[in-house]
Design an enzyme around this catalytic site. Structure first.
Site, PDB file in Angstrom:
ATOM      1  CG  ASN A  48      -1.893  -1.129   1.229  1.00  0.00           C
ATOM      2  OD1 ASN A  48      -2.381  -1.549   0.194  1.00  0.00           O
ATOM      3  ND2 ASN A  48      -2.182  -1.649   2.401  1.00  0.00           N
ATOM      4  NE  ARG A  59      -2.678   9.254   6.343  1.00  0.00           N
ATOM      5  CZ  ARG A  59      -3.620   9.089   5.415  1.00  0.00           C
ATOM      6  NH1 ARG A  59      -4.400   8.032   5.457  1.00  0.00           N
ATOM      7  NH2 ARG A  59      -3.768   9.980   4.471  1.00  0.00           N
ATOM      8  CG  HIS A  62      -4.833   1.921  11.845  1.00  0.00           C
ATOM      9  ND1 HIS A  62      -4.443   2.724  10.807  1.00  0.00           N
ATOM     10  CD2 HIS A  62      -5.811   2.600  12.483  1.00  0.00           C
ATOM     11  CE1 HIS A  62      -5.161   3.834  10.801  1.00  0.00           C
ATOM     12  NE2 HIS A  62      -5.991   3.785  11.825  1.00  0.00           N
ATOM     13  CG  HIS A 119       2.242   1.374  11.739  1.00  0.00           C
ATOM     14  ND1 HIS A 119       1.629   1.961  10.648  1.00  0.00           N
ATOM     15  CD2 HIS A 119       3.492   1.883  11.791  1.00  0.00           C
ATOM     16  CE1 HIS A 119       2.483   2.780  10.062  1.00  0.00           C
ATOM     17  NE2 HIS A 119       3.621   2.752  10.727  1.00  0.00           N
ATOM     18  CE1 TYR A 132       1.223   2.453   6.463  1.00  0.00           C
ATOM     19  CE2 TYR A 132       0.985   3.319   4.250  1.00  0.00           C
ATOM     20  CZ  TYR A 132       0.887   3.475   5.609  1.00  0.00           C
ATOM     21  OH  TYR A 132       0.443   4.668   6.119  1.00  0.00           O
TER      22      TYR A 132
END
Length: 183
Positions: A48, A59, A62, A119, A132
């Site tokens: 990604n 962000r 997660h 993360h 990613y």
């Protein structure tokens, strides 16, 4: 690739170097053979890319639950970010501890985040881009998260936190009954 361990078991930083000449530069971003010990038989199944416009944007944090728990390898392609891993593995000696590294296009570092760790990152420079690499496919029904501003974690974000998604703002806070992530 040179691998450096961090205080959190399984969280590592991979250092690569670029070859520069009159034409420009070349760098190997991923090598399964060089990372075989870290990958331990896992394979990259999804890649990604994200771009975040505003400095200070956060962000995360997660992760994915089993059976789609994933190892992530994260690299900054453009700009600079404060990249954070939080250990959520209930039987880990570093349970609920975090570790952060500045990733940038200049330092060419890559953070390796194992299963059971959340993360997230804060953008230090506008228009930053991350790549990613994931060892499991994204499964919306198995996604999880912890709050970036959870007082139990007390993550030391370098800039004022801003531009946080509704989803990331609404993760529940960790409390004394929190028992961690099952792997």
């Amino acid at each position: 690739m040179k691998l450096t361990c961090t205080p959190i078991d399984g969280v590592m930083v991979a250092e690569t170097s670029r070859v520069i000449d009159h034409r420009g530069a070349f760098a190997r971003l991923f090598c399964e053979q060089a990372l075989s010990e870290v990958l331990g038989g896992r394979h990259i199944v999804q890649i990604n890319h994200s771009r975040t416009s505003q400095a200070g944007a956060v962000r995360g944090m997660h992760y994915q639950h089993a059976p789609q728990a994933e190892m992530k390898l994260v690299r900054c392609l453009k700009g600079r970010v404060w990249d954070v891993a939080v250990d959520l593995r209930k039987n880990s000696a570093t349970f609920l501890r975090w570790h952060a590294v500045e990733l940038s296009e200049q330092n060419e570092l890559m953070m390796v985040i194992p299963e059971g760790c959340a993360h997230g990152f804060q953008v230090l420079e506008a228009e930053s881009e991350l790549l990613y690499l994931h060892t499991a496919l994204y499964s919306p029904e198995l996604e999880g998260g912890v709050r970036h501003d959870d007082p139990v974690l007390n993550i030391d974000w370098p800039l004022e936190m801003m531009d946080i998604s509704t989803r990331d703002k609404t993760h529940t806070l960790i409390n004394e009954d929190y028992c961690g992530v099952e792997l």
